[in-house]
Each structure stands twice: as structure tokens, then as C-alpha cells.
Design an enzyme around this catalytic site. Structure first.
Site, PDB file in Angstrom:
ATOM      1  N   GLU A  46       0.835  -1.202   0.000  1.00  0.00           N
ATOM      2  CA  GLU A  46       0.000   0.000   0.000  1.00  0.00           C
ATOM      3  C   GLU A  46       0.870   1.252   0.000  1.00  0.00           C
ATOM      4  O   GLU A  46       1.918   1.306   0.664  1.00  0.00           O
ATOM      5  CB  GLU A  46      -0.909   0.071   1.238  1.00  0.00           C
ATOM      6  CG  GLU A  46      -1.897  -1.056   1.376  1.00  0.00           C
ATOM      7  CD  GLU A  46      -3.048  -1.014   0.403  1.00  0.00           C
ATOM      8  OE1 GLU A  46      -3.229   0.027  -0.276  1.00  0.00           O
ATOM      9  OE2 GLU A  46      -3.762  -2.024   0.307  1.00  0.00           O
ATOM     10  N   THR A  47       0.418   2.255  -0.735  1.00  0.00           N
ATOM     11  CA  THR A  47       0.932   3.619  -0.628  1.00  0.00           C
ATOM     12  C   THR A  47      -0.232   4.506  -0.240  1.00  0.00           C
ATOM     13  O   THR A  47      -1.291   4.464  -0.870  1.00  0.00           O
ATOM     14  CB  THR A  47       1.539   4.085  -1.965  1.00  0.00           C
ATOM     15  OG1 THR A  47       2.674   3.260  -2.274  1.00  0.00           O
ATOM     16  CG2 THR A  47       1.987   5.529  -1.886  1.00  0.00           C
TER      17      THR A  47
END
Length: 261
Positions: A46-47
């Protein structure tokens, strides 16, 4: 354009464990296309992107291939960055998201996420699911996002070697496997090949389903959990009516700049 990023290992107090997330605190939103490209460039599970809007902080999460409606470890990482890198003085962080308002508070040296509970409903084990997971499935439950498979033991969870292509064909964002544990109240793993993540190291959002399920099974409101991926992560869990509290440690491991354009 120069963008600052911070990488945090979430649900651990040491580097190179837990679940790494990249965090961007932006002055204004980038295009969806650019944020997706940035997430693909970092290639972490995830970003997270944060923008301070008139009504408060808004958070969005991207895997390398798609935006998702809820993510626990990147929210924990984002709160750690706001509180410890940018010295936000808030006692309670309020974050608006696709899954509604989320809160993060300090709790015994950890950060606690307040997320909506997503109790699963009985689905029933199938041969298709057992074949895709490569293990015997005792029971199966699901909600709108995740399919949860109950396995016979912690060892079965640790030994699970799924057929990721088969899992990706199931109509869910991800598949959870879980079982009772001797050292914790329960253990789990999380697979999401349909959104570009064969295995997520530690998944806060999955515990929105795991906590109400195991609370009912164990007749406990407070529990300790371990996600037994290769990196591993520890979570302190609590059921609070229609919400769950998911607490853990976080460790900043890198900061830098991304050059765009």
C-alpha cells in the site's frame, strides 16, 4: 515536481518486520492516474496519500494496481508520520476515507485504529476454496470484500501454499485464512492476488472481520493476534459494538524524495 515520502513498517517495533507502507503528505491531490503510478513505482502492498481538506485530513490507499476502500497498516503508518515526523499535536487523529471517518489514538505506546466492524456471514466451505488454498477448510465465511477460511490449526495456516491464480478468480478482494493459536488468541494470513498482492504481510482491514468473528467464538472483547506471514506482525484487538480497535507499533525506516516530471 519534488514529492516527499516516508516509509514505515507497521504493526512492528523493529525494522524489516511488519508491513511496509509508503506515506505521502500532500498539499493538494494529485491525479488518480499519477497516484496509481507512484504506488506501482514503490511496489509495496500500500501507498497512502494524505491531504488536509477544509473538513480535516483525508486519506486514500493504493496497491500497485488499484485503489482500495480500507487499509489498516497504511493508516497506522500515516498516523505515525503525522504524529512523529510532522509533530501533529492532536490527541486523536480524525481521517476521512472511502470507508467513512476513521480515528487513530495513542494507546500504551502503540497507535490504535478505530475502524468499522465488518462481521462475516456463513458461506460454507467448498471444494473450490480448499483446492485454491491447498489445505482442508473447516468453515468459510464472507462479507462484501473478503472471504474468510477457518483452518484446523495454526500450523495449517502457516503451511498454507495457495494457488494464487485460482484465488484471483474468486469474487472477493482478498482471502483470509485463520485459526486458534496457543501463543495468541488467533493467527491469520491474507492473500489478495486479485488486486496485485499475493500475500499481504499484516492486514489491519482483515481484522475488521476477524475481530468480531473471534470475539464471538472466544467470548472475549479483547484479544491479541498475530499475522504469520514471512515478516509477521502483532495486533492488539478489541471489539467495541459496531467498531473495532486495532492497535500496533510502527517504525519509520526511510524518508526521501520522488522526482515527478
Amino acid at each position: 515536481m519534488l514529492l516527499d515520502f516516508h516509509q514505515v513498517d507497521a504493526f512492528t517495533d523493529r525494522p524489516f518486520a511488519g508491513n511496509p507502507a509508503m506515506v505521502y503528505r500532500l498539499d493538494a491531490w494529485l491525479s488518480d492516474e499519477l497516484m496509481q503510478k507512484i504506488a506501482a513505482e514503490h511496489n509495496l502492498s500500500e501507498t497512502a496519500f494524505l491531504v488536509k481538506e477544509p473538513e480535516g485530513w483525508r486519506i486514500r490507499w493504493f496497491t500497485p494496481t488499484a485503489e482500495v476502500p480500507l487499509c489498516g497498516h497504511a493508516t497506522l503508518a500515516s498516523a505515525h508520520v503525522l504524529l512523529n515526523v510532522f509533530d501533529d499535536p492532536s490527541e486523536v487523529l480524525e481521517l476521512n476515507s472511502l470507508s467513512g471517518p476513521l480515528r487513530v489514538t495513542r494507546e500504551d505506546g502503540r497507535l490504535a485504529l478505530n475502524f468499522p466492524a465488518q462481521p462475516p456471514s456463513e458461506t460454507g466451505a467448498t471444494v473450490e476454496l480448499a483446492t485454491a488454498l491447498g489445505v482442508d477448510v473447516v468453515d468459510a465465511l464472507s462479507n462484501a470484500s473478503h472471504l474468510m477460511a477457518l483452518l484446523e490449526s495454526e500450523q495449517a495456516v502457516r503451511d498454507c501454499k495457495p494457488d494464487f491464480a485460482a484465488l484471483a478468480r474468486l469474487p472477493y478482494l482478498g482471502v483470509i485464512v485463520t485459526a486458534r493459536s496457543d501463543d495468541y488468541d488467533f493467527v491469520s494470513r491474507f492473500f489478495a492476488p486479485a488486486i496485485g498482492l499475493n500475500e499481504d504481510p499484516v492486514t489491519g482491514a482483515a481484522h475488521c472481520s476477524l475481530i468480531p468473528y473471534w470475539s464471538g467464538r472466544l467470548n472475549k472483547l479483547q484479544m491479541r493476534a498475530f499475522q504469520c506471514s514471512e515478516r509477521g506482525g502483532e495486533l492488539w484487538c478489541r471489539l467495541e459494538d459496531d467498531r473495532v480497535s486495532i492497535a500496533g507499533y510502527a517504525r519509520l525506516v526511510a524518508s526521501g524524495h520522488l522526482l515527478v516530471g
